[in-house]
Scaffold this motif. Structure first.
Motif, PDB file in Angstrom:
ATOM      1  N   LYS A  35       6.606  -4.046  15.173  1.00 21.34           N
ATOM      2  CA  LYS A  35       6.201  -3.650  14.017  1.00 21.34           C
ATOM      3  C   LYS A  35       5.190  -4.868  13.664  1.00 21.34           C
ATOM      4  N   VAL A  36       3.746  -4.514  13.317  1.00 17.84           N
ATOM      5  CA  VAL A  36       2.829  -5.305  13.160  1.00 17.84           C
ATOM      6  C   VAL A  36       2.780  -5.265  11.449  1.00 17.84           C
ATOM      7  N   ILE A  37       2.771  -6.412  10.669  1.00 15.56           N
ATOM      8  CA  ILE A  37       2.766  -6.498   9.265  1.00 15.56           C
ATOM      9  C   ILE A  37       1.730  -7.298   8.925  1.00 15.56           C
ATOM     10  N   ILE A  38       0.474  -6.888   8.286  1.00  9.08           N
ATOM     11  CA  ILE A  38      -0.728  -7.493   8.087  1.00  9.08           C
ATOM     12  C   ILE A  38      -0.728  -7.437   6.448  1.00  9.08           C
ATOM     13  N   LEU A  39      -0.847  -8.828   5.766  1.00 11.93           N
ATOM     14  CA  LEU A  39      -0.916  -8.984   4.513  1.00 11.93           C
ATOM     15  C   LEU A  39      -2.229  -9.588   4.211  1.00 11.93           C
ATOM     16  N   ILE A  40      -3.211  -8.866   3.591  1.00 12.43           N
ATOM     17  CA  ILE A  40      -4.455  -9.150   3.101  1.00 12.43           C
ATOM     18  C   ILE A  40      -4.444  -9.171   1.554  1.00 12.43           C
ATOM     19  N   ASP A  41      -5.339  -9.955   0.987  1.00 12.17           N
ATOM     20  CA  ASP A  41      -5.676 -10.088  -0.422  1.00 12.17           C
ATOM     21  C   ASP A  41      -7.363 -10.148  -0.697  1.00 12.17           C
ATOM     22  N   ALA A  42      -7.284 -10.303  -2.029  1.00 12.13           N
ATOM     23  CA  ALA A  42      -9.037 -10.397  -2.239  1.00 12.13           C
ATOM     24  C   ALA A  42      -8.797 -11.031  -3.417  1.00 12.13           C
ATOM     25  N   ASP A  43     -10.168 -11.899  -3.551  1.00 13.91           N
ATOM     26  CA  ASP A  43     -10.300 -12.866  -4.867  1.00 13.91           C
ATOM     27  C   ASP A  43     -10.279 -11.887  -6.108  1.00 13.91           C
ATOM     28  N   GLU A  44     -10.831 -10.891  -6.054  1.00 12.53           N
ATOM     29  CA  GLU A  44     -10.777  -9.949  -7.375  1.00 12.53           C
ATOM     30  C   GLU A  44      -9.737  -8.875  -7.212  1.00 12.53           C
ATOM     31  N   GLY A  45      -8.809  -8.788  -6.636  1.00 18.75           N
ATOM     32  CA  GLY A  45      -7.827  -7.744  -6.430  1.00 18.75           C
ATOM     33  C   GLY A  45      -8.085  -6.980  -5.257  1.00 18.75           C
ATOM     34  N   LEU A  46      -7.107  -6.186  -4.728  1.00 19.92           N
ATOM     35  CA  LEU A  46      -6.992  -5.574  -3.399  1.00 19.92           C
ATOM     36  C   LEU A  46      -7.073  -4.051  -3.830  1.00 19.92           C
ATOM     37  N   ASN A  47      -7.616  -3.192  -3.089  1.00 23.59           N
ATOM     38  CA  ASN A  47      -7.304  -1.758  -3.294  1.00 23.59           C
ATOM     39  C   ASN A  47      -6.941  -1.072  -2.173  1.00 23.59           C
ATOM     40  N   ILE A  48      -6.324   0.155  -2.326  1.00 27.95           N
ATOM     41  CA  ILE A  48      -5.671   0.814  -1.215  1.00 27.95           C
ATOM     42  C   ILE A  48      -6.637   1.315  -0.200  1.00 27.95           C
ATOM     43  N   ASP A  49      -8.209   1.640  -0.598  1.00 26.77           N
ATOM     44  CA  ASP A  49      -9.154   1.821   0.336  1.00 26.77           C
ATOM     45  C   ASP A  49      -9.297   0.818   1.170  1.00 26.77           C
ATOM     46  N   ALA A  50      -9.490  -0.464   0.802  1.00 31.85           N
ATOM     47  CA  ALA A  50      -9.500  -1.751   1.889  1.00 31.85           C
ATOM     48  C   ALA A  50      -8.593  -1.849   2.711  1.00 31.85           C
ATOM     49  N   CYS A  51      -7.091  -1.447   2.314  1.00 30.30           N
ATOM     50  CA  CYS A  51      -6.202  -1.819   3.250  1.00 30.30           C
ATOM     51  C   CYS A  51      -6.399  -0.569   4.309  1.00 30.30           C
ATOM     52  N   ALA A  52      -6.799   0.687   3.771  1.00 30.45           N
ATOM     53  CA  ALA A  52      -6.469   1.782   4.674  1.00 30.45           C
ATOM     54  C   ALA A  52      -7.865   1.675   5.886  1.00 30.45           C
ATOM     55  N   LYS A  53      -8.802   0.949   5.428  1.00 33.45           N
ATOM     56  CA  LYS A  53     -10.082   0.771   6.329  1.00 33.45           C
ATOM     57  C   LYS A  53      -9.553  -0.126   7.346  1.00 33.45           C
ATOM     58  N   VAL A  54      -9.242  -1.459   6.924  1.00 32.64           N
ATOM     59  CA  VAL A  54      -8.619  -2.555   7.661  1.00 32.64           C
ATOM     60  C   VAL A  54      -7.698  -1.955   8.702  1.00 32.64           C
TER      61      VAL A  54
END
Length: 156
Positions: A35-54
């Motif tokens: 299981k590969v768990i990747i946690l990302i964040d963004a300075d102004e908040g993270l949306n689900i589209d960004a997670c899906a693209k990554v």
């Protein structure tokens, strides 16, 4: 280079823009699969589209380069409120919010995160003395003395 570092480099290449950053990458065994768990964040908040693209881009590169030999599960998400702050950038993002800091010596401090400096953070805390009104004071906590920091949820 370790598997974790390799995956982290791949993730960094596929982040949407400079406001996004990697918080953590974990590879572990789960039900016979990796299981590969990747946690990302963004300075102004993270949306689900960004997670899906990554997730799509990283998954495609992992497959193309055959980095994981066995079947695996890939999970890309934000750290969530229960995940401790681990980088200066996360502290910076949470200025103005209340946090609880556990220190290496076992002590704890709670207060509003007011600034992030190169070697420490500053909290505005309330100190109540017996029979007196609570007084606000600023407390500096050195990064090397912080064991764990979490954002406190307010329902006000």
């Amino acid at each position: 280079m370790s598997l974790k570092q390799t995956i982290e480099e791949i993730v960094e290449k596929h982040l949407p823009d400079a406001s996004h950053f990697v918080v953590d990458v974990t590879v572990k065994e789960a039900s016979g699969k990796q299981k590969v768990i990747i946690l990302i964040d963004a300075d102004e908040g993270l949306n689900i589209d960004a997670c899906a693209k990554v997730s799509r881009a990283v998954g495609e590169e992992l497959e193309a380069k055959d980095i994981l030999e066995e079947a695996y599960v890939l999970e890309v998400s934000s750290p969530g409120l229960d995940f401790p702050l681990t980088s200066r950038r996360q502290y910076q993002k949470n200025i103005g919010r209340n946090i609880k800091v556990t220190l290496e010596n076992g002590g704890e401090q709670e207060g509003e995160l007011t600034s992030v400096e190169p070697l420490h953070v500053v909290l505005k805390t309330k100190k109540k003395e017996k029979g007196k009104k609570a007084v606000e004071e600023e407390v500096q906590l050195a990064f090397d003395q912080i064991k764990k920091s979490i954002v406190l949820v307010s329902f006000k």
